[in-house]
Write an enzyme that holds these catalytic residues in place. Sequence first.
Site, PDB file in Angstrom:
ATOM      1  N   GLU A 244     -15.257  -8.655 -28.140  1.00 50.90           N
ATOM      2  CA  GLU A 244     -14.291  -9.933 -28.168  1.00 50.90           C
ATOM      3  C   GLU A 244     -15.038 -10.510 -29.221  1.00 50.90           C
ATOM      4  O   GLU A 244     -14.279 -11.333 -30.051  1.00 50.90           O
ATOM      5  CB  GLU A 244     -13.830 -10.464 -26.888  1.00 50.90           C
ATOM      6  CG  GLU A 244     -12.839 -11.606 -27.091  1.00 50.90           C
ATOM      7  CD  GLU A 244     -13.261 -12.859 -27.452  1.00 50.90           C
ATOM      8  OE1 GLU A 244     -12.824 -13.839 -27.950  1.00 50.90           O
ATOM      9  OE2 GLU A 244     -14.623 -13.246 -27.309  1.00 50.90           O
ATOM     10  N   GLU A 245     -16.401 -10.972 -28.935  1.00 47.61           N
ATOM     11  CA  GLU A 245     -17.085 -12.124 -29.638  1.00 47.61           C
ATOM     12  C   GLU A 245     -17.069 -11.616 -31.149  1.00 47.61           C
ATOM     13  O   GLU A 245     -17.193 -12.553 -32.380  1.00 47.61           O
ATOM     14  CB  GLU A 245     -18.518 -12.204 -29.317  1.00 47.61           C
ATOM     15  CG  GLU A 245     -18.581 -12.843 -27.590  1.00 47.61           C
ATOM     16  CD  GLU A 245     -18.076 -13.894 -27.454  1.00 47.61           C
ATOM     17  OE1 GLU A 245     -17.662 -14.560 -28.401  1.00 47.61           O
ATOM     18  OE2 GLU A 245     -18.136 -14.370 -26.165  1.00 47.61           O
TER      19      GLU A 245
ATOM     20  N   ASP B 229     -19.424 -16.935 -20.449  1.00 49.04           N
ATOM     21  CA  ASP B 229     -18.545 -16.076 -21.672  1.00 49.04           C
ATOM     22  C   ASP B 229     -19.051 -14.840 -21.821  1.00 49.04           C
ATOM     23  O   ASP B 229     -20.092 -14.590 -22.582  1.00 49.04           O
ATOM     24  CB  ASP B 229     -18.912 -17.286 -22.937  1.00 49.04           C
ATOM     25  CG  ASP B 229     -18.012 -16.569 -23.983  1.00 49.04           C
ATOM     26  OD1 ASP B 229     -17.098 -16.121 -23.885  1.00 49.04           O
ATOM     27  OD2 ASP B 229     -18.269 -16.985 -25.341  1.00 49.04           O
TER      28      ASP B 229
ATOM     29  N   HIS C 132     -13.485 -10.268 -21.478  1.00 47.42           N
ATOM     30  CA  HIS C 132     -14.278  -9.426 -22.080  1.00 47.42           C
ATOM     31  C   HIS C 132     -15.860  -9.114 -21.710  1.00 47.42           C
ATOM     32  O   HIS C 132     -16.285 -10.003 -21.116  1.00 47.42           O
ATOM     33  CB  HIS C 132     -14.162  -9.844 -23.707  1.00 47.42           C
ATOM     34  CG  HIS C 132     -14.967 -11.267 -23.994  1.00 47.42           C
ATOM     35  ND1 HIS C 132     -16.264 -11.201 -24.133  1.00 47.42           N
ATOM     36  CD2 HIS C 132     -14.582 -12.398 -24.016  1.00 47.42           C
ATOM     37  CE1 HIS C 132     -16.720 -12.535 -24.351  1.00 47.42           C
ATOM     38  NE2 HIS C 132     -15.694 -13.144 -24.350  1.00 47.42           N
TER      39      HIS C 132
ATOM     40  N   ASP D 254     -10.970 -16.271 -20.123  1.00 50.28           N
ATOM     41  CA  ASP D 254     -12.109 -16.300 -21.172  1.00 50.28           C
ATOM     42  C   ASP D 254     -12.337 -17.846 -21.749  1.00 50.28           C
ATOM     43  O   ASP D 254     -12.146 -18.195 -22.752  1.00 50.28           O
ATOM     44  CB  ASP D 254     -11.551 -15.390 -22.375  1.00 50.28           C
ATOM     45  CG  ASP D 254     -12.749 -15.348 -23.529  1.00 50.28           C
ATOM     46  OD1 ASP D 254     -13.771 -16.028 -23.040  1.00 50.28           O
ATOM     47  OD2 ASP D 254     -12.401 -14.912 -24.531  1.00 50.28           O
TER      48      ASP D 254
END
Length: 480
Positions: free
Chosen positions: A340-341, A306, A294, A368
């Site tokens: 995504e988060e 991340d 992501h 991820d």
Amino acid sequence: MGDKGVLGLKNKALGTGVALSVIAGLLATAAWADAGPATIPASALNSVKELQKRALAGSGAYEVVESLTTQVGPRLPGTPNDAAAVAWAVKAMKDMGLQDVHTEAVPMPGWRRGLERASIIAPMPQPVAVAALGASVGTGPEGIEAEVVRFASLADLKAAPDGSLTGKIAYIALPMARTQDGSGYGEAVAMRIAGPAAAAKKGAAAVIIRSVGTDAHRTPHTGMTRYEDGVAKIPAGAISTIDAGQLDRLLERGPVRMKLVLDVGPLDPITTYSVVGDLKGTEKPDEIVVMGAHLDSWDLGTGAIDDGAGVAIALASAKLIKGLPEKPKRTLRIVLFAAEEEGTYGAAAYGKAHAADAAHYVLGTEADLGIGPVWQFKLKSNANAEGAIAAMAATLKPLRVIQGADGEGESSDLGPMAEAGMPVAELSLDATTYFDIHHTADDTLDRIDRPTIDQSTAAYASVLWLAMQAGGTFRAPGAK
């Protein structure tokens, strides 16, 4: 690593706002033509040795993270940095020679972070390190002041009498366990996801949680939360593990009053973009092996682990495969998912847009969970996949990767395609220290170790390459 949907480590905890079970209903999966067992030719097994050699000598993954985190930085959807990240990814894919590079629109709610401040005002004034949770409503710039009521777990909060927290700040103090596979996250993150609604039902004016992390630093961990329809929305924040310990000790001695200022809140809907690029197969270009990561990140750090690391592993793997003398048979698709988060909005949009092609997805995997190293390989076995899985596992042994127990590979952004029947290979990245800096201001480039991310890239590239060259299917006979 953000919060996943209903599949995978993070998915189990989140119950994402974009429910993948609903999305799965939109995916009209066609019957996979039974092409017989997956077989990997000897030439591919020989090429994978060269692939690993090149990756371990310098995969280029570090340079990708360096570029992304330096030239773009944090990538919260809807911000100028988010748009810059999309442009960066398009250019990176085109520069490395991927084909059909394009963006795919992802609509989602907007949210902004502003002033965040907390302090204990009684019994003795002292500051508290705090970060608002994603999607949190704000206190307003003036903040709120209230007594803190501690709960050891989300279950304890839910068991509190109705009305018992009226006008108070609920505090959930559950620590997170450190594990190699990151499984401690699942239990701890539930308080972040469901805590605000649970506290609001008891009358609380706000909720704070002990950061969902395994560190002992004064850096709070942000992350997404969820509100429930018909339940009051209250401000929600996370305090650092160090401040949580201090608050615990003070509460053992008597009442504590806190002032909380979270000048944050929702914005109008926005549109962000996933970025997609293909390395076309020469024999079966319509059969797709997909590698996901992501592109977005939280805004406290620069999104290096991340998921800058995942982006780097994906792009570096594609570049290594492209550089092999042997030509790929199937198409490798790199998808850098948006948002995504914030609830896997990019995954939902991609799944809906590609529903008609779901049967053409041969195998998928994603990165991820930080930089690694990869320590385990998993892919659900069946009569068609058994031999190929054994061959893949054997090629990973020189990288010190073990074969895990038979079971579904975990996925986040690949969730909708997995629901549609795409087999998912899991390359387990070592999460022992990942949650020390996950979603914090410390998620920066200095956390990227070259040899470690090179090993991870070697493992991912190996599995992707073998899937691209394999004959037959990894799907069970008669699978839909």
